[in-house]
Motif scaffolding. Sequence first.
Motif, PDB file in Angstrom:
ATOM      1  N   LEU A 318       0.717  -1.693   0.185  1.00  0.00           N
ATOM      2  CA  LEU A 318       0.048  -0.004  -0.107  1.00  0.00           C
ATOM      3  C   LEU A 318       1.228   1.229   0.321  1.00  0.00           C
ATOM      4  N   TRP A 319       0.147   2.325  -0.799  1.00  0.00           N
ATOM      5  CA  TRP A 319       0.567   3.753  -0.692  1.00  0.00           C
ATOM      6  C   TRP A 319       1.557   3.923   1.222  1.00  0.00           C
ATOM      7  N   PRO A 320       2.691   4.429   1.137  1.00  0.00           N
ATOM      8  CA  PRO A 320       2.998   5.020   0.267  1.00  0.00           C
ATOM      9  C   PRO A 320       4.511   3.788   0.039  1.00  0.00           C
ATOM     10  N   PHE A 321       4.847   3.434   0.760  1.00  0.00           N
ATOM     11  CA  PHE A 321       6.132   2.378   0.895  1.00  0.00           C
ATOM     12  C   PHE A 321       5.906   0.925  -0.198  1.00  0.00           C
ATOM     13  N   PHE A 322       4.549   0.873  -0.202  1.00  0.00           N
ATOM     14  CA  PHE A 322       4.389  -1.028  -1.264  1.00  0.00           C
ATOM     15  C   PHE A 322       4.966  -1.548  -0.750  1.00  0.00           C
ATOM     16  N   VAL A 323       4.915  -2.112   0.549  1.00  0.00           N
ATOM     17  CA  VAL A 323       5.570  -3.133   0.906  1.00  0.00           C
ATOM     18  C   VAL A 323       5.176  -4.219   1.136  1.00  0.00           C
ATOM     19  N   PRO A 324       4.850  -6.014  -0.084  1.00  0.00           N
ATOM     20  CA  PRO A 324       4.098  -6.502   0.043  1.00  0.00           C
ATOM     21  C   PRO A 324       3.804  -7.603   1.191  1.00  0.00           C
ATOM     22  N   THR A 325       2.208  -8.389   1.629  1.00  0.00           N
ATOM     23  CA  THR A 325       2.135  -9.229   2.754  1.00  0.00           C
ATOM     24  C   THR A 325       3.646  -9.741   3.023  1.00  0.00           C
ATOM     25  N   GLY A 326       3.958 -10.551   4.030  1.00  0.00           N
ATOM     26  CA  GLY A 326       4.805 -12.155   4.394  1.00  0.00           C
ATOM     27  C   GLY A 326       5.829 -11.598   4.936  1.00  0.00           C
ATOM     28  N   ASP A 327       6.446 -12.328   5.148  1.00  0.00           N
ATOM     29  CA  ASP A 327       7.881 -12.567   6.071  1.00  0.00           C
ATOM     30  C   ASP A 327       8.031 -11.805   6.508  1.00  0.00           C
ATOM     31  N   GLY A 328       6.452 -10.807   7.618  1.00  0.00           N
ATOM     32  CA  GLY A 328       6.830 -10.366   8.720  1.00  0.00           C
ATOM     33  C   GLY A 328       6.153  -9.142   8.295  1.00  0.00           C
ATOM     34  N   VAL A 329       5.658  -9.059   7.228  1.00  0.00           N
ATOM     35  CA  VAL A 329       4.819  -7.662   6.471  1.00  0.00           C
ATOM     36  C   VAL A 329       3.319  -7.771   6.596  1.00  0.00           C
ATOM     37  N   THR A 330       3.073  -6.701   7.445  1.00  0.00           N
ATOM     38  CA  THR A 330       1.339  -6.876   7.358  1.00  0.00           C
ATOM     39  C   THR A 330       0.948  -5.899   6.776  1.00  0.00           C
ATOM     40  N   ASN A 331      -0.423  -5.493   6.031  1.00  0.00           N
ATOM     41  CA  ASN A 331      -0.993  -4.856   5.172  1.00  0.00           C
ATOM     42  C   ASN A 331      -2.842  -4.825   5.656  1.00  0.00           C
ATOM     43  N   LYS A 332      -2.845  -3.601   5.810  1.00  0.00           N
ATOM     44  CA  LYS A 332      -4.669  -3.693   6.826  1.00  0.00           C
ATOM     45  C   LYS A 332      -4.888  -2.403   5.753  1.00  0.00           C
ATOM     46  N   THR A 346       6.050  -3.867   9.822  1.00  0.00           N
ATOM     47  CA  THR A 346       6.967  -4.873   8.692  1.00  0.00           C
ATOM     48  C   THR A 346       7.588  -5.036  10.183  1.00  0.00           C
ATOM     49  N   SER A 347       7.023  -6.296  10.865  1.00  0.00           N
ATOM     50  CA  SER A 347       8.096  -6.397  11.881  1.00  0.00           C
ATOM     51  C   SER A 347       9.676  -7.416  12.007  1.00  0.00           C
ATOM     52  N   THR A 348       9.811  -7.400  10.707  1.00  0.00           N
ATOM     53  CA  THR A 348      10.584  -8.345  10.482  1.00  0.00           C
ATOM     54  C   THR A 348      12.172  -7.429  10.404  1.00  0.00           C
ATOM     55  N   GLU A 349      13.362  -8.385  10.662  1.00  0.00           N
ATOM     56  CA  GLU A 349      14.539  -7.453  11.192  1.00  0.00           C
ATOM     57  C   GLU A 349      15.629  -7.490   9.234  1.00  0.00           C
ATOM     58  N   ARG A 350      14.340  -7.847   8.686  1.00  0.00           N
ATOM     59  CA  ARG A 350      15.331  -7.686   7.366  1.00  0.00           C
ATOM     60  C   ARG A 350      14.948  -6.352   6.603  1.00  0.00           C
ATOM     61  N   PRO A 351      16.338  -5.410   6.437  1.00  0.00           N
ATOM     62  CA  PRO A 351      15.966  -3.563   6.061  1.00  0.00           C
ATOM     63  C   PRO A 351      14.693  -3.982   4.631  1.00  0.00           C
ATOM     64  N   LEU A 352      14.221  -2.366   4.319  1.00  0.00           N
ATOM     65  CA  LEU A 352      14.285  -2.156   3.434  1.00  0.00           C
ATOM     66  C   LEU A 352      14.279  -1.109   2.831  1.00  0.00           C
ATOM     67  N   VAL A 353      14.824  -0.780   1.487  1.00  0.00           N
ATOM     68  CA  VAL A 353      15.282   0.072   0.776  1.00  0.00           C
ATOM     69  C   VAL A 353      13.965   0.886   0.076  1.00  0.00           C
ATOM     70  N   ILE A 354      13.991   1.880   0.774  1.00  0.00           N
ATOM     71  CA  ILE A 354      13.418   3.410   0.531  1.00  0.00           C
ATOM     72  C   ILE A 354      13.266   4.456  -0.893  1.00  0.00           C
ATOM     73  N   GLY A 355      14.694   4.148  -0.759  1.00  0.00           N
ATOM     74  CA  GLY A 355      15.172   5.823  -1.350  1.00  0.00           C
ATOM     75  C   GLY A 355      16.696   5.239  -2.005  1.00  0.00           C
ATOM     76  N   ALA A 356      17.318   6.427  -2.857  1.00  0.00           N
ATOM     77  CA  ALA A 356      18.359   5.941  -2.940  1.00  0.00           C
ATOM     78  C   ALA A 356      19.132   7.463  -3.477  1.00  0.00           C
ATOM     79  N   HIS A 357      20.373   7.350  -3.314  1.00  0.00           N
ATOM     80  CA  HIS A 357      21.081   9.216  -3.612  1.00  0.00           C
ATOM     81  C   HIS A 357      21.773   8.887  -4.857  1.00  0.00           C
TER      82      HIS A 357
END
Length: 377
Positions: A318-332, A346-357
């Motif tokens: 879902l907007w704005p991060f668009f992290v898919p459900t699964g692997d410790g991620v929930t969307n409601k 996102t309860s998982t310890e796996r990092p997300l990449v939300i941007g770049a320089h």
Amino acid sequence: MADLQNRWYNVVLKSLSASPSTTQLIQPAPPVELSDTALWARGNIVPPASLTFNRQLVESTSFFDEYTTVIQALSVPESTFVAVIGSGVHQEWLAYVGGLTPRPDEDRLPDVFYSWAMTHHPDIANEGVSTLRDIVRLRALQRVLRSYQGPSPKPAEYLGGIRELLSVLKNSSSAMISFDSTTASGDVSGTWTRGVNKDFSGLWAGADQLETTTARFARSVVTVKAELGAYALWTVNPDPRWYDSSQLHLAYTKQTSPPWASNPRLRWDMAFGEKSGRLQRAIASLITVERVTSVVTSDAVFSPEDQQAIKAKAAAGLWPFFVPTGDGVTNKADFDGGKLRLETITSTERPLVIGAHVLPIARYLGSSSTAPRGTDR
């Protein structure tokens, strides 16, 4: 949706103290697999000229592949060496080195030449050995790059890996992003793309920007409270085993032959030109986060059919991060009187990449911001 995305972009930059001269948001943002190659792949990209880079909608090319194509198009021919030392001296050198047993490996030729030239032709020794080193160095690099290609290529390595990133995040501070569409500025004209922000998703991952449910959401008063458990920049450094910045810099600053081959498959403008160049930009660092809790509200009233559609699509991200459900991620997606509330955790310890320089290739190489003359500007 474009105006809402622009407003979100500005608030993210302000919240994370990021620069509008380099920052790009990335969507979707699935958790990074806990492997070095998965992390390296996130930075091994030539990003588009957009404030938002949607990896699902925009086909991107590999930085390694484009770099390799450039390096393989370069050549320092033997004739360059001959022109420096003279044809007579060159014949003497060939006779000398041909009589050595065993014949020295190619990487030792510059040292052997220098010792020989200092004895017999000291006036051309320094310039000759410099040119010979250029020839040997380029050939060696091209051989190394060929070892990464083929039917089962090994991944292009980068300095640092997933363990180091997790350690950095463990010792990093948290951050909060508070967004209100009624107060956030939508002016992105002063950014590195001069306002170009395209190819982003709508309300859920893959939704078209003009889709009716998305349009209703984008026109409403939208708020976001996003807690980032940890936030850090991760520098993207290609491994020097395959990356030689000086060779790429030479290719960028000179359009002549050498360093370009006399009849290359790739021309300068095809690599670096503003109109058609495939290596115009590079990622300098990734914006990484951990343990995200995002709550989005909208004052728009959605019909029962729209509510059903949003709930059905929520798992895609879902907007704005668009992290898919699964692997410790929930969307409601919940509704109160038809008004929307989205929650991503996102309860998982796996990092997300939300941007770049992102840097233009000239800045990435430490060169002038002005392209060499004769380009397709």
